[in-house]
Design an enzyme around this catalytic site. Structure first.
Site, short mmCIF file in Angstrom:
data_model
loop_
_atom_site.label_atom_id
_atom_site.label_comp_id
_atom_site.label_asym_id
_atom_site.label_seq_id
_atom_site.Cartn_x
_atom_site.Cartn_y
_atom_site.Cartn_z
N LYS A 70 102.15 46.77 35.08
CA LYS A 70 101.68 46.99 36.44
C LYS A 70 102.87 47.10 37.40
CE LYS A 70 98.71 44.60 39.87
NZ LYS A 70 97.86 43.40 40.04
N SER A 146 93.47 44.31 41.67
CA SER A 146 94.55 45.25 41.90
C SER A 146 95.20 45.80 40.63
CB SER A 146 95.65 44.56 42.75
OG SER A 146 96.22 43.47 42.07
N SER A 170 92.45 39.85 40.41
CA SER A 170 93.02 41.17 40.12
C SER A 170 93.19 41.49 38.64
CB SER A 170 94.37 41.31 40.83
OG SER A 170 94.19 41.39 42.22
#
Length: 464
Positions: A70, A146, A170
């Site tokens: 990520k 996220s 997230s």
């Protein structure tokens, strides 16, 4: 598409059925074919990854497994570290984060970085900088956030697993929307070094999104443990987390919570998924009893918001200081700018009270685990939304819609307790739904043991 889990891929490479270079090249082809529509991968290091394979990979438990990271919460030397923000569009990492070093020691082959909303502030991954990531189950829908880029990449079969972070849901939110296993570990189980994240550290933690419970356990084994001097360290867990998936959890006392003192009532399809899971738990011999979740959603949101908001202010101020200028129009999205304006004026007293309140909430929620071994809740109170509903260019709209998506997840960030989302339901359109199990601090092994039992009893679809 990939049909092998991370552990199965590693086993195939050890047997000689597949080489690490073949595994990486196949993943690269999948990324190049699918990403133009999916928009999950935003940074690439294909040649560097292949060069690392040719130079010889470490002999680790996951040697040769293709992996994505990520673009938030961990940095890879030589790659942009944008955090989904135009303010950081020119930022390039010079060193690997400790987490990346641990991934590499485990033998993972890191191919690039995945899309994330700006600073991880949205429950949907549609930043202005990189554009929206699409849910592989329905391109018109959100993949969650996220860690939506990572979740979409794994759900589409681009790689078997991917790094993710969780500061309010997230990891679990995109796992629920994309049909994956998403474990948020205990506070202090993994390190964020060299980013200290002083105020966010009690709330946010890193791990991964995977298709199987065993992969989640193996990846956690690879990265778990504090650095000397770490401010937060989770209680030591007996044995390995992968060992925990091979143990039966025993007969558990499970508290079924679909209502809280105040907050968001689950949508009927989300409620049905939790109730169906409760029935499955009873069939497996566990004792399930209805209870009311002992927290108030607005209280949790306010407390966590102060801790994360203060950290956001520091991130932006430090970047502007490094650039030697003030904030300019277009540097950050309208929603981020609104949060900056709100939290920039926090006082020391307000920060102190938020930290105190976080501990008090932890004690209150902790009382649940004097009566129950685990708590069963919805992961999300709402089905997967269409792209555009959580639009950060419209702060009023996102305030109206966003809070509900983290209503059942963020409390376990504030308390630091582990929680896992499992893909044990479908909505009326056939899209995945997640259910969440939570346990007391340090009890990831218990959650993984129960999750493995449920996975065996009711296997969920994996990328084909």
């Amino acid at each position: 598409m990939s049909t092998l889990s991370a552990l199965d891929t590693a086993a195939a490479i050890r047997r000689g059925d597949l080489s690490a270079r073949e595994a990486a090249e196949q993943a690269i082809v999948r990324i190049e074919e699918a990403n133009p529509q999916l928009n999950a991968v935003v940074g690439r290091r294909f040649e560097a990854a292949l060069a690392e394979i040719d130079a010889g990979l470490p002999d680790g438990p996951l040697t040769g497994v293709p992996f994505l990271v990520k673009d938030l919460g961990a940095e890879i030397a030589g790659l942009p570290a944008t955090q989904g923000s135009a303010l950081f569009a020119s930022a390039v990492s010079t060193v690997d984060s400790e987490l990346i070093r641990r991934y590499k020691r485990a033998g993972l082959v890191i191919l690039g970085t995945t899309n994330t909303p700006e600073f991880g502030l949205n429950a949907s991954t549609e930043p202005q900088l990189h554009g929206p990531t699409r849910n592989p189950h329905d391109p018109s829908r959100s993949p969650g956030g996220s860690s939506g880029g990572s979740a979409a990449a794994v759900a589409a079969g681009l790689v078997p697993a991917a790094h993710a972070t969780d500061g309010g849901g997230s990891i679990r939110i995109p796992s629920a929307m994309c049909g994956l296993v998403g474990l948020k570990p205990s506070r202090g189980r993994t390190t964020g070094a060299p980013d200290s994240g002083t105020l966010a550290a009690p709330v946010s933690v890193a791990h991964a999104v995977t298709t199987t419970v065993r992969d989640s356990a193996a990846l956690l084994d690879a990265i778990a443990g504090p650095l000397p001097g770490e401010a937060f360290a989770a209680p030591t867990s007996p044995g390995t987390f992968l060992d925990a998936t091979r143990r039966t959890p025993g007969r558990l006392r499970i508290g079924l919570a679909t209502q809280a003192r105040t907050g968001v009532d689950p949508h009927p399809v989300c409620l049905a998924a939790v109730q169906q899971t409760a029935k499955l738990c009873e069939e497996l011999g566990h004792h399930v009893e209805e209870t009311v979740a002992p927290f108030d959603f607005p209280d949790v949101r306010t407390t966590g918001g102060v801790l994360m908001g203060a950290d956001l202010v520091v991130i932006v101020e430090d970047r502007l200081a490094a650039l030697g200028r003030e904030l300019r129009p277009g540097d950050v999205e309208p929603f981020t700018e609104l949060l900056l304006d709100h939290y920039r004026g926090l006082t020391a007293n307000q920060l102190h009270r938020a930290l105190r309140r976080a501990q008090e909430i932890g004690w209150e929620v902790g009382q649940v685990f004097t009566s129950y071994d685990v708590l069963l809740t919805p992961t999300l109170p709402l089905p997967t939304p269409p792209l555009g509903l959580l639009d950060t260019t419209d702060p009023a709209s996102i305030y109206e819609h966003a809070a509900g998506f983290s209503a059942w997840t963020s409390v376990f960030n504030v308390t630091g307790m582990p929680a896992i989302s499992l893909p044990l339901g479908r909505d009326d359109d056939g899209l995945p739904l997640g259910v969440q199990f939570a346990a007391d601090l340090g009890q990831e092994g218990l959650l993984l043991s129960l999750a493995a039992q449920l996975e065996e009893a009711a296997p969920w679809p994996v990328p084909q």
